[in-house]
Enzyme design. Structure first.
Site, mmCIF file in Angstrom:
data_model
loop_
_atom_site.group_PDB
_atom_site.id
_atom_site.type_symbol
_atom_site.label_atom_id
_atom_site.label_comp_id
_atom_site.label_asym_id
_atom_site.label_seq_id
_atom_site.Cartn_x
_atom_site.Cartn_y
_atom_site.Cartn_z
ATOM 1 N N LYS A 141 0.826 -1.208 0.000
ATOM 2 C CA LYS A 141 0.000 0.000 0.000
ATOM 3 C C LYS A 141 0.860 1.258 0.000
ATOM 4 O O LYS A 141 0.550 2.246 -0.637
ATOM 5 C CB LYS A 141 -0.892 0.003 1.241
ATOM 6 C CG LYS A 141 -2.096 -0.906 1.133
ATOM 7 C CD LYS A 141 -2.991 -0.683 2.346
ATOM 8 C CE LYS A 141 -4.344 -1.330 2.251
ATOM 9 N NZ LYS A 141 -4.433 -2.673 1.810
ATOM 10 N N GLU A 155 -4.518 6.053 7.813
ATOM 11 C CA GLU A 155 -5.022 7.064 6.877
ATOM 12 C C GLU A 155 -6.286 7.706 7.417
ATOM 13 O O GLU A 155 -7.030 7.084 8.165
ATOM 14 C CB GLU A 155 -5.413 6.408 5.544
ATOM 15 C CG GLU A 155 -4.276 6.015 4.667
ATOM 16 C CD GLU A 155 -4.759 5.272 3.429
ATOM 17 O OE1 GLU A 155 -3.896 4.950 2.616
ATOM 18 O OE2 GLU A 155 -5.973 5.023 3.284
ATOM 19 N N HIS A 193 -14.742 -4.711 5.392
ATOM 20 C CA HIS A 193 -13.881 -4.398 4.255
ATOM 21 C C HIS A 193 -13.749 -5.544 3.272
ATOM 22 O O HIS A 193 -12.857 -5.550 2.437
ATOM 23 C CB HIS A 193 -12.505 -3.907 4.716
ATOM 24 C CG HIS A 193 -12.617 -2.851 5.756
ATOM 25 N ND1 HIS A 193 -13.095 -1.597 5.491
ATOM 26 C CD2 HIS A 193 -12.398 -2.889 7.093
ATOM 27 C CE1 HIS A 193 -13.142 -0.895 6.598
ATOM 28 N NE2 HIS A 193 -12.737 -1.658 7.599
ATOM 29 N N ARG A 220 -3.416 -8.352 -9.832
ATOM 30 C CA ARG A 220 -3.873 -9.693 -10.186
ATOM 31 C C ARG A 220 -5.259 -9.588 -10.800
ATOM 32 O O ARG A 220 -5.852 -8.517 -10.807
ATOM 33 C CB ARG A 220 -3.970 -10.546 -8.926
ATOM 34 C CG ARG A 220 -4.790 -9.840 -7.848
ATOM 35 C CD ARG A 220 -5.189 -10.754 -6.727
ATOM 36 N NE ARG A 220 -5.541 -10.033 -5.522
ATOM 37 C CZ ARG A 220 -6.731 -9.507 -5.251
ATOM 38 N NH1 ARG A 220 -7.699 -9.615 -6.122
ATOM 39 N NH2 ARG A 220 -6.959 -8.876 -4.117
#
Lengths: 510, 173
Positions: A121, A204, A239, A296
């Site tokens: 990330k 974040e 999530h 992917r």
């Protein structure tokens, strides 16, 4: 697309529905398919679908599908020229991709250098900033718990705590109260360590309410990168995506073009080839923020296939063999056509805290009919193992517009039968039938605010349904045992169900 | 042939019996109500139920299969998991009997209490990792932790009792 088979023989380093789907794609292109499998998967759907299968031994993912040495050895033994990694397992492992290349084989996915630049990330975020793609304010690195907590307090709640190496929601947590930060970081580190062997975390600002919009990007080995447009995956829980669709109801042509250009800029910057997905959050003002790149094929790739008419697995194989996108997609109109929605069918119980389930799937009847596609990795009598992901199958529908696609998905879920272990089928249908979903009022936290969708109706079965439960056993043929390691034992434990003479049905528990 | 069974519905035990009359015809008793139906087998695990005298309005198809010690039936697009009165088990939350069980095979990540601790219903007792996700298993009742058999790092089987909470004094039901 090209007519000559790009390879003669390809090994699939995966299991479940995606391995079955790749087998089908290979056969369509005239390529031999090689499955690999763990011990409990010797009779799994993907093994049955492949032309040949190689036993890896072991049962846990680490002992089998994640073992680079075993997979490479299987590839050599089978004489395969290329490896398709599917999603999960080794698909985003640059060390594996490099080992495949070093062994003189072709990895059906991005080159390891591009994968490394976009895989983490943190790395992806730096590349996005450099490519001029908007990002969410957050930490650039993990300087330990104290620094993460201090930063979290400085940008204010709510914040998102994420695994630096992450994907698929593992290790990711939303924190709304500063006092929960330390716990969230500790739990995230544990999950990240277990899932990725890397416990570094980043933090974040949380953007919400937000919609999850992602761009299917595709690169070739000649520097070309294209966008196959957006998917919306806003319906999530913890999530993890629950329902995905294409196109998004809120993305117009202008936004589609701008988001596509952002993904292409990022892909070109790192020399990306093959299938990839740039994920973004879209806020209520129409601003989009880069989240991460999945290097992917995605679980939800079928919705893109249905609205663009491009078979992404075929395209992956052609591009991996050196094909040029300009030629492979020549003359194709890639404008999204109609509407597609995918529902992930999982062995879990939303009514009971989303607890995952394993055990014998005694009865499977998957939906069929016009506009319905089922990518499944199970069958009646399959013993769902606790070793792997809980997703059993994907039910995907296409219709000329969103309203018709919703109606079709609801109908298809209604006729879907998976019995023997809990699944989320009824939960999926409650969401699809809900006014918020029908009117496309979606956000990534919608399920959190609607616990009744998970809980389901509280009324029990009516008299005739109870009658049917008894009569099913009286007149309908019942499955005694099943395939897989636990089959015989599971069958034995339910022998009482088949013994109509005595019919003391609740005796003989495990 | 006569079949008899007890289910729990809306918290109450319901007796269901089905007596074969002839051919496809069965007489079903649910509690004290009686239904005459035809039951036609339709493929593996399926049955079409046709209530006599009400064929047009109420006939439907159901599928059924055993699920461990429970029985699952799917009709009208809904799945019901039927338990026998004694067969009810806890899930993510510990049972009302105070036992905290592993809802599935997994690894114990953390044990959050020790024997003798006072706990409240829904308070996390054990953190279990299964199918790559963390699950907090909570106390089903207010009470005192009587024993904890879960050990950090240990592997547990589905249904294993990981902790026992002795319910607080108040005796209900």
């Amino acid at each position: 697309m090209a007519t000559n088979p790009p390879f003669r023989r390809v090994l699939i380093a995966n299991r479940g529905e995606i391995a079955v789907r790749i087998c089908r794609g290979l056969r369509e292109l005239g390529i031999e398919s090689i499955a690999v499998h763990s011990d409990v998967d010797a009779r799994a759907a993907h093994v049955l679908a492949a032309d040949h299968a190689v036993a890896l031994g072991g049962n846990t993912a680490a002992e089998s599908y994640l073992d680079v040495g075993k997979v490479l050895e299987a590839c050599k033994r089978a004489g395969a020229e290329a490896i398709h990694p599917g999603y999960g397992f080794l698909s985003e492992n640059a060390v594996f991709a490099r080992a495949v290349r070093d062994a003189g084989l072709v990895f059906v996915g991005p080159n390891p250098e591009a994968m490394e630049r976009l895989g983490g990330k943190k790395a992806a975020r730096e590349e996005a900033i450099a490519a001029g793609v908007p990002v969410i304010p957050g930490t650039e690195k993990d300087d330990g718990d104290a620094a993460l907590i201090a930063f979290g307090k400085s940008i204010g709640m709510p914040v998102m705590v994420k695994a630096s190496a992450g994907g698929g929601g593992r290790g990711m947590r939303l924190v709304t109260d500063e006092r929960d930060l330390a716990d969230a970081i500790a739990a995230g580190r544990r999950e990240a360590k277990a899932s990725f062997g890397d416990d570094r975390m980043i933090l974040e600002r949380a953007v919400f309410p937000a919609r999850h919009i992602e761009i299917q990007m595709f690169g070739d080995k000649h520097g070309e990168v294209v966008s196959l447009h957006e998917r919306e995956c806003s319906v999530q829980r913890r999530h993890q995506k629950v329902l995905e669709e294409a196109p998004s109801a809120v993305v117009d042509e202008d936004l589609r073009r701008r988001m596509g250009e952002a993904a292409i800029a990022l892909g070109k910057r790192v020399g990306y080839d093959n299938a990839g997905t740039a994920e973004f959050l879209l806020d209520e003002q129409g601003n989009f923020y880069f989240l991460e790149v999945n290097t992917r094929l995605q679980v939800e790739h079928p919705v893109t296939e249905l609205v663009t008419g491009v078979d992404l697995v075929h395209l992956q194989l052609h591009v991996a063999a050196g094909g040029k996108l300009g030629e492979l997609l020549a003359g194709k109109d890639l404008t999204p056509r109609g509407h597609a929605i995918e529902a992930r069918i999982c062995a879990e119980s939303p009514e009971n805290g989303y607890l995952p389930a394993s055990g014998l799937l005694r009865l499977v009847r998957e939906a069929e009919g016009p506009g319905i596609r089922v990518d499944s990795g199970v069958f009646s009598g399959w013993d769902v193992s606790p070793f792997y992901d809980s997703m059993l199958a994907k039910l995907i529908v296409w219709a000329p517009d969103r309203a018709a696609a919703c109606a079709r998905l609801s109908q298809a879920l209604r006729e879907t039968v998976y019995l023997g272990i809990p699944t989320n089928v009824d939960f999926l249908r409650r969401i699809v039938d809900d006014e918020a979903f029908r009117s496309a009022r979606l956000s990534t936290d919608m399920l959190q605010h609607r616990p009744e969708l998970a809980a389901g109706p509280q009324d029990g079965p009516d008299d005739l349904t109870l009658a049917a439960a008894v009569l099913c056993q009286a007149v309908a043929p019942q499955r005694g045992g099943g395939a897989g390691a636990g089959g015989a034992a599971s069958g034995g434990s339910t022998a009482a169900w088949n013994d109509l003479a005595g019919f003391r049905l609740f005796e003989g528990s495990r | 042939m006569k079949l008899q069974k007890q289910f729990v519905r809306d918290g109450e035990t319901v007796a269901v019996s089905a007596e074969h009359v002839r051919d496809d015809r069965w007489r079903v008793r649910v509690g004290d109500r009686v239904y005459d139906v035809d039951a036609l087998p339709v493929g593996e695990g399926g049955v079409r139920i046709v209530p006599v005298g009400d064929e047009y309005e109420r006939s439907f198809v159901a599928h059924g299969a055993a699920a461990g010690t429970d029985y699952m039936v799917r009709a009208h697009g809904r799945t019901h998991t039927l338990s026998a009165p004694e067969g009810r088990r806890g899930g993510g939350a510990g049972g009302a009997d105070g036992k905290v069980r592993a809802p599935m095979t997994g690894t114990v990540l953390d044990v959050l209490c020790k024997a003798g601790d006072t706990v409240a219903a829904n308070q996390p007792i054990v953190v279990l990792s299964a199918m790559k996700m963390e699950h907090k298993l909570t106390a089903g009742v207010d009470g005192v932790v009587e024993s904890i058999s879960a050990q950090k790092g240990g592997t547990v089987d589905q249904g294993a009792v990981l902790a026992v909470v002795k319910p607080a004094q108040k005796e209900d039901s």
